[in-house]
Design an enzyme around this catalytic site. Sequence first.
Site, PDB file in Angstrom:
ATOM      1  N   GLY A 166      55.796   2.205  43.618  1.00 56.00           N
ATOM      2  CA  GLY A 166      55.563   3.573  44.054  1.00 56.00           C
ATOM      3  C   GLY A 166      55.102   3.666  45.500  1.00 56.00           C
ATOM      4  N   THR A 167      54.222   2.768  45.917  1.00 57.85           N
ATOM      5  CA  THR A 167      53.688   2.846  47.287  1.00 57.85           C
ATOM      6  C   THR A 167      54.807   2.699  48.303  1.00 57.85           C
ATOM      7  OG1 THR A 167      51.571   1.945  46.541  1.00 57.85           O
ATOM      8  CG2 THR A 167      52.031   1.813  48.900  1.00 57.85           C
ATOM      9  N   ASN A 216      47.495  11.980  39.607  1.00 56.09           N
ATOM     10  CA  ASN A 216      47.052  10.774  38.915  1.00 56.09           C
ATOM     11  C   ASN A 216      45.602  10.841  38.445  1.00 56.09           C
ATOM     12  OD1 ASN A 216      47.144  10.657  41.931  1.00 56.09           O
ATOM     13  ND2 ASN A 216      45.634   9.052  41.565  1.00 56.09           N
ATOM     14  N   GLN A 252      53.368   9.251  38.200  1.00 51.92           N
ATOM     15  CA  GLN A 252      52.665   9.484  36.927  1.00 51.92           C
ATOM     16  C   GLN A 252      53.504  10.301  35.949  1.00 51.92           C
ATOM     17  OE1 GLN A 252      49.698   8.335  35.860  1.00 51.92           O
ATOM     18  NE2 GLN A 252      49.189   7.254  37.743  1.00 51.92           N
ATOM     19  N   GLY A 285      57.523   1.163  38.324  1.00 46.69           N
ATOM     20  CA  GLY A 285      57.788   0.548  37.022  1.00 46.69           C
ATOM     21  C   GLY A 285      56.549   0.299  36.180  1.00 46.69           C
ATOM     22  N   HIS A 286      55.460  -0.152  36.820  1.00 43.22           N
ATOM     23  CA  HIS A 286      54.334  -0.616  35.998  1.00 43.22           C
ATOM     24  C   HIS A 286      53.536   0.503  35.344  1.00 43.22           C
ATOM     25  CE1 HIS A 286      50.662  -0.103  38.653  1.00 43.22           C
ATOM     26  NE2 HIS A 286      51.616   0.062  39.563  1.00 43.22           N
ATOM     27  N   THR A 309      66.434  -8.959  49.718  1.00 41.34           N
ATOM     28  CA  THR A 309      67.224  -9.416  48.565  1.00 41.34           C
ATOM     29  C   THR A 309      66.885  -8.592  47.337  1.00 41.34           C
ATOM     30  OG1 THR A 309      67.304 -11.631  49.476  1.00 41.34           O
ATOM     31  CG2 THR A 309      67.714 -11.427  47.106  1.00 41.34           C
ATOM     32  N   CYS A 331      39.426   3.941  45.070  1.00 43.17           N
ATOM     33  CA  CYS A 331      38.516   2.818  45.194  1.00 43.17           C
ATOM     34  C   CYS A 331      39.273   1.737  45.952  1.00 43.17           C
ATOM     35  CB  CYS A 331      38.088   2.333  43.821  1.00 43.17           C
ATOM     36  SG  CYS A 331      36.906   1.003  43.900  1.00 43.17           S
TER      37      CYS A 331
HETATM   38  N1  PLP Z   1      51.522   7.470  43.315  1.00 42.84           N
HETATM   39  C1  PLP Z   1      50.742   7.731  42.259  1.00 42.84           C
HETATM   40  C2  PLP Z   1      50.604   9.146  41.803  1.00 42.84           C
HETATM   41  C3  PLP Z   1      50.079   6.705  41.591  1.00 42.84           C
HETATM   42  O1  PLP Z   1      49.314   6.985  40.536  1.00 42.84           O
HETATM   43  C4  PLP Z   1      50.251   5.372  42.065  1.00 42.84           C
HETATM   44  C5  PLP Z   1      49.518   4.258  41.433  1.00 42.84           C
HETATM   45  O2  PLP Z   1      48.424   4.422  40.939  1.00 42.84           O
HETATM   46  C6  PLP Z   1      51.100   5.142  43.165  1.00 42.84           C
HETATM   47  C7  PLP Z   1      51.714   6.221  43.771  1.00 42.84           C
HETATM   48  C8  PLP Z   1      51.345   3.754  43.683  1.00 42.84           C
HETATM   49  O3  PLP Z   1      52.270   3.087  42.860  1.00 42.84           O
HETATM   50  P1  PLP Z   1      52.393   1.483  42.889  1.00 42.84           P
HETATM   51  O4  PLP Z   1      51.178   0.952  42.205  1.00 42.84           O
HETATM   52  O5  PLP Z   1      53.647   1.186  42.133  1.00 42.84           O
HETATM   53  O6  PLP Z   1      52.478   1.056  44.305  1.00 42.84           O
END
Ligand code: PLP
Length: 390
Positions: free
Chosen positions: A72-73, A152, A180, A201-202, A238, A326
Site C-alpha cells: 500500500g505505501t 484505518n 482498508q 495484500g497483507h 523484476t 506510531c
Molecule cells: N493505507 C492504509 C489506510 C493503511 O492502513 C496502511 C497500512 O496500515 C497503508 C496504507 C500502508 O500499507 P502497507 O503496509 O502495505 O505499506
Amino acid sequence: MSTDRAYLDHAATTSVLPDAADVWRDVSLTVGNPSSLHASGRAARRVVEEARESLADDLGVRPSEVIFTSGGTEADNLAVKGLAWAAPSRRRRILCSTIEHHAVLDPVLWLGSHGYDIDWLPVDDVGRVDPHDVRSRLGDDVALCTVMWANNEVGTVQPLARIAEACAEAKVPFHSDAVQAIGRLAVDAGLPGLTSLAMSGHKLGAPVGTGALVLRRDADVVPLMHGGGQEREVRSGTLDAAGAASLAVAVRQSVADQEVHAARMNELSERLIEGIRGVAPDAVINGDPEHRLPGTVHVSFPGSDGDTLLMLFDAAGVECSTGSACTAGVPEPSHVLEAMGIDAGIARGSLRFSFGRSSRSGDVDLVIEVMPGALDRAFRAATPRLRPVR
Ligand code: PLP
C-alpha cells in the site's frame, strides 16, 4: 466461552489465507523471471498475467490498469507523487483529506515542501469528508485530489462516488487509498472519476510485500523508480510472480464471500460495542455508526491512557492497537481524532479493536471479561498520586 488470547489487530495485518500461501509456495519453487524470453520466463509471465486478469475481474477494471507494487505505501506514493509530478505546471494545488494514512499524508506533505500548495479537506465529527466542500475547492489549478476509501483508525467510509464524480467534472485526477476497504467492502475500482486506487495484500490474506495500484490507462504518471520499464514503465523492477498470484487468490476469496464476511464482522463489532457500553458507560465509540468499516471498533475511554491500556490488555491476552500513528515506536497524538475535533484528553485514551477471518465470539467475551480490570488499573495509573501530608 472466551478464548485464551484474542488477536484483534487485523487492520494492522492479518494472516495469509491457506490457498494464498499454497499458491505462493508453488510459484516460488519454480524458476523464471517474467521478463525472460525462454520457456521458464514465459511460464512466470503467464502466472503474472493470469493474476492480473483475475484481479482486474474482481475489482471491475481492465487488466492493463493493474500495476503490481510492494504494498500500500508504494502504491500510494506512486499515485500521489507520480500524478502530481505529471500535472501541467499551472496545476500546483493538492486537495487532501486531513485523515489520510501516513502513506498518503507524508508524500503530500513532502510535495508541500517542494512547491505544491496543500488544500486540506476537513472532516466532520464522525470523520466524513463533505463532497460539496470538495466540489467547491476544485479548479484548474488542482493537480490531484486524494481521499481514502475507508479510514484505518476509526473505520469511517467516505462518500467516494460523489467525490469521484466531482473530480471527473472538474477534470482533476482523483486517488483513493483503499487499503482498508478491499476485502471488507464491495469496492468498485472502476468507479467513474477514480484515477487510481491503492491496495495492500497483507490486509486481506496475501503476504506482506504484495499490493497493487489500479491506474487508469489515460492517467499521466511520473514513475518513482526507473529501471527495466516493467508495468507500463510506471513501476520498474523484476515482477514478483508468486506475490502477484497469491494476491489474486486472496482478493478472489475476499470478493467471493465479502457479504458474508462483512455480516460476521459487523455482528462481532456490535457485540463488542454492546459489551463495552455495559462495562464502561462513559466510553465513546468513534467514527460514523452509519458508514463504518465492518470489523473496526474505535473507542475512547476518557481519563485513561491508550498505551497503558494497550499493555494491560496485552498482558490479559487481548491484542489491539491504539490506532494512532506510531513511527519507530514513538507514539504521536492521532491526527485523525484531532481532525474530527475530539478533545485531546479523550483521544489519549483510545483503542482500536479490529476483527478478521480468524476472529470468534470468544474473542469478544475475553475483551469484555478483562476490560474492568484493565480499565481500573489504567485509571489508577492516570490519576496523579497524592503526596502524603507530613
Ligand atoms: N493505507 C492504509 C489506510 C493503511 O492502513 C496502511 C497500512 O496500515 C497503508 C496504507 C500502508 O500499507 P502497507 O503496509 O502495505 O505499506
